[in-house]
Design a protein around this motif. Structure first.
Motif, PDB file in Angstrom:
ATOM      1  N   SER A 169       0.217   1.605   6.097  1.00 47.48           N
ATOM      2  CA  SER A 169       1.370   2.228   6.734  1.00 47.48           C
ATOM      3  C   SER A 169       1.310   3.748   6.602  1.00 47.48           C
ATOM      4  O   SER A 169       0.356   4.311   6.072  1.00 47.48           O
ATOM      5  CB  SER A 169       2.658   1.693   6.116  1.00 47.48           C
ATOM      6  N   GLU A 170       2.372   4.376   7.040  1.00 49.85           N
ATOM      7  CA  GLU A 170       2.471   5.835   6.984  1.00 49.85           C
ATOM      8  C   GLU A 170       3.923   6.208   6.681  1.00 49.85           C
ATOM      9  O   GLU A 170       4.855   5.646   7.257  1.00 49.85           O
ATOM     10  CB  GLU A 170       2.042   6.433   8.321  1.00 49.85           C
ATOM     11  N   GLY A 171       4.109   7.122   5.736  1.00 50.39           N
ATOM     12  CA  GLY A 171       5.445   7.620   5.437  1.00 50.39           C
ATOM     13  C   GLY A 171       6.339   6.651   4.700  1.00 50.39           C
ATOM     14  O   GLY A 171       7.569   6.757   4.761  1.00 50.39           O
ATOM     15  N   THR A 172       5.745   5.708   3.977  1.00 49.81           N
ATOM     16  CA  THR A 172       6.545   4.739   3.230  1.00 49.81           C
ATOM     17  C   THR A 172       7.188   5.402   2.015  1.00 49.81           C
ATOM     18  O   THR A 172       6.493   6.013   1.194  1.00 49.81           O
ATOM     19  CB  THR A 172       5.685   3.556   2.755  1.00 49.81           C
ATOM     20  N   GLU A 173       8.480   5.281   1.897  1.00 55.66           N
ATOM     21  CA  GLU A 173       9.180   5.852   0.747  1.00 55.66           C
ATOM     22  C   GLU A 173       8.753   5.123  -0.527  1.00 55.66           C
ATOM     23  O   GLU A 173       8.696   3.897  -0.577  1.00 55.66           O
ATOM     24  CB  GLU A 173      10.689   5.732   0.937  1.00 55.66           C
ATOM     25  N   GLY A 174       8.463   5.880  -1.568  1.00 53.87           N
ATOM     26  CA  GLY A 174       8.084   5.287  -2.838  1.00 53.87           C
ATOM     27  C   GLY A 174       6.647   4.800  -2.928  1.00 53.87           C
ATOM     28  O   GLY A 174       6.264   4.149  -3.897  1.00 53.87           O
ATOM     29  N   PHE A 175       5.825   5.128  -1.917  1.00 55.44           N
ATOM     30  CA  PHE A 175       4.413   4.745  -1.963  1.00 55.44           C
ATOM     31  C   PHE A 175       3.718   5.502  -3.095  1.00 55.44           C
ATOM     32  O   PHE A 175       3.973   6.680  -3.290  1.00 55.44           O
ATOM     33  CB  PHE A 175       3.745   5.072  -0.628  1.00 55.44           C
ATOM     34  N   PRO A 176       2.831   4.835  -3.854  1.00 50.17           N
ATOM     35  CA  PRO A 176       2.435   3.434  -3.792  1.00 50.17           C
ATOM     36  C   PRO A 176       3.430   2.518  -4.517  1.00 50.17           C
ATOM     37  O   PRO A 176       4.004   2.909  -5.535  1.00 50.17           O
ATOM     38  CB  PRO A 176       1.074   3.431  -4.497  1.00 50.17           C
TER      39      PRO A 176
END
Length: 435
Positions: free
Chosen positions: A273-280
């Protein structure tokens, strides 16, 4: 023995005959090695394609009789003001990482350290001449609207092709390939070309649907070179509705990946994905190497490089820092629930492609497959289970009359799987037995 009437099969039995005719001077079966764009992005000193002739010899030694490449037509013949770049391309890869090394260092295809300059145009003709000497044919394609320009140090290549309006991109590809095929013909190397794809995986590239300009472009290229097979390829063709594919395709060049258990892991760790909050997330952190920097510490490649690719900064970070042994262990532990589904998916998709090609009377090619995108140092697809799936796909393809088939997308000089010489020789011998 019953005398009850049990119905008539909807599909006749197959005898392995090709789904459509191929030019007489070409092999009747293609055992394809996927060189992609790596022949110019991994051509530095000591790298797999530093010596094109050696790479060809090794390819023949493993039983392949065809290579599929990004011919970089927009760079070398696009009339986009890039002639100087084509003659002296600075290869950089995704660029240096702040924690040492370079971005993409443990990915597949993106593990490009760069640091050298290359005359791509001259090297392309060197590659074609080497193929002719070694008795191979070459499938010409373009990955330029998918990732090729991202490996350059100079953004001009990407900027030039990105400036082409979306509805004209097939036109510039067809014109570039038309000029390139003219020059290949003049050089006496056209008999080396198996067929030409306007672009790789048009459904996963920065291109409109083929119906929006691609059909006209294909017809124009075919009119310019009527003795050549021309087409596009699909990363995930509409297997349940193959009638949606354009009749303008001269080859049914489709890819068959069955992600199955791999997709389950990718969704769990949200790696693509892209721009996932809290990644990783916690699941991905549990699979990372002990020395992994934080996502923030690692940073990301230059913005223009990410715009020039179909991968994301989360993918670069995740694949660069995943513990490949832990990755493989998770796949092995969860495979049982997916094994039969993956096997059936490969079989049904290959059959769907071949049936459509037979209906259209054109040759079918499986130019990529079989499981999916894994870390460079992962060995799931190269292990017993992955190889069994690959062999099932290859045998199915031959049974239903597919002209060309890849051993495995990872079976190429720039992947660790290149060391499995015996397996490649064995499966390629199945493909070329009647070539």
């Amino acid at each position: 023995m019953t005398d009850r009437y049990l119905g008539t099969p909807a599909m006749p039995a197959t005898d392995g005959s090709l789904t459509g005719p191929v030019p007489a001077h070409l092999p009747q079966r293609l055992a394809i090695c996927l060189w992609d764009f790596s022949w110019y992005t991994r051509a530095g000193a000591g790298e797999p394609f530093a010596d094109v002739d050696l790479a060809m010899r090794e390819t023949v030694d493993r039983g392949f009789n065809a290579v599929r490449i990004c011919a970089a037509p927009l760079l070398v013949a696009g009339s986009l003001g890039l002639d100087d770049l084509a003659a002296d391309l600075a290869v950089e890869g995704l660029g240096p990482a702040p924690t040492g090394g370079y971005y993409g260092q443990r990915t597949r295809w993106y593990d490009t350290p760069g640091g050298y300059r290359l005359d791509v145009r001259a090297r392309l003709f060197e590659l074609l001449a080497a193929a002719k000497r070694h008795g191979l044919v070459v499938i010409l394609a373009s990955w330029e609207y998918q990732q090729s320009p991202s490996f350059a140090a100079d953004p001009r290549w990407f900027e030039a092709i990105d400036a082409v309006p979306l509805d004209r991109r097939y036109d510039v590809l067809a014109d570039a390939f038309g000029r390139l095929l003219d020059e290949i013909r003049t050089a006496g190397l056209l008999d080396v070309v198996a067929f030409t794809e306007l672009h790789n995986e048009v459904d996963f590239s920065i291109l409109p649907p083929v119906e929006a300009g691609g059909v006209v472009a294909l017809e124009r290229l075919r009119a310019r070179h009527p003795d050549q097979l021309v087409t596009v390829s699909y990363g995930k063709p509409p297997h349940l509705a193959m009638h949606r594919l354009s009749p303008a395709l001269g080859v049914a060049q489709c890819h068959v990946y069955s992600y199955g258990v791999l997709d389950a892991l990718q969704q769990r760790i949200d790696i693509r994905s892209e721009g996932t909050e809290g990644f990783p997330n916690a699941e991905l952190r549990a699979l990372l190497r002990p020395d992994a920097p934080s996502f923030t510490e690692y940073g990301r490649p230059a913005d223009w490089k990410l715009r020039a690719t179909v991968i994301t900064d989360q993918m670069v970070y995740g694949y660069d820092w995943i513990d490949s042994a832990a990755w493989d262990a998770w796949l092995d532990a969860h495979l049982d629930a997916y094994r039969e589904v993956m096997r059936r998916e490969i079989e049904s998709r290959v059959i769907a492609i071949a049936e459509w090609a037979g209906w259209r009377g054109i040759p079918a090619v499986i130019g990529e497959g079989w499981v999916g995108y894994t870390p460079r140092d992962g060995r799931f697809e190269e292990g017993a289970e992955g190889l069994a799936l690959a062999e099932h796909g290859i045998r199915t393809a031959l049974e239903v009359g597919v002209w060309g088939v890849v051993a495995c997308s990872n079976a190429a000089p720039h992947h660790p799987m290149w060391a499995d010489v015996d397996w490649m020789r064995r499966v390629n011998a199945l493909v070329t037995a009647d070539a």
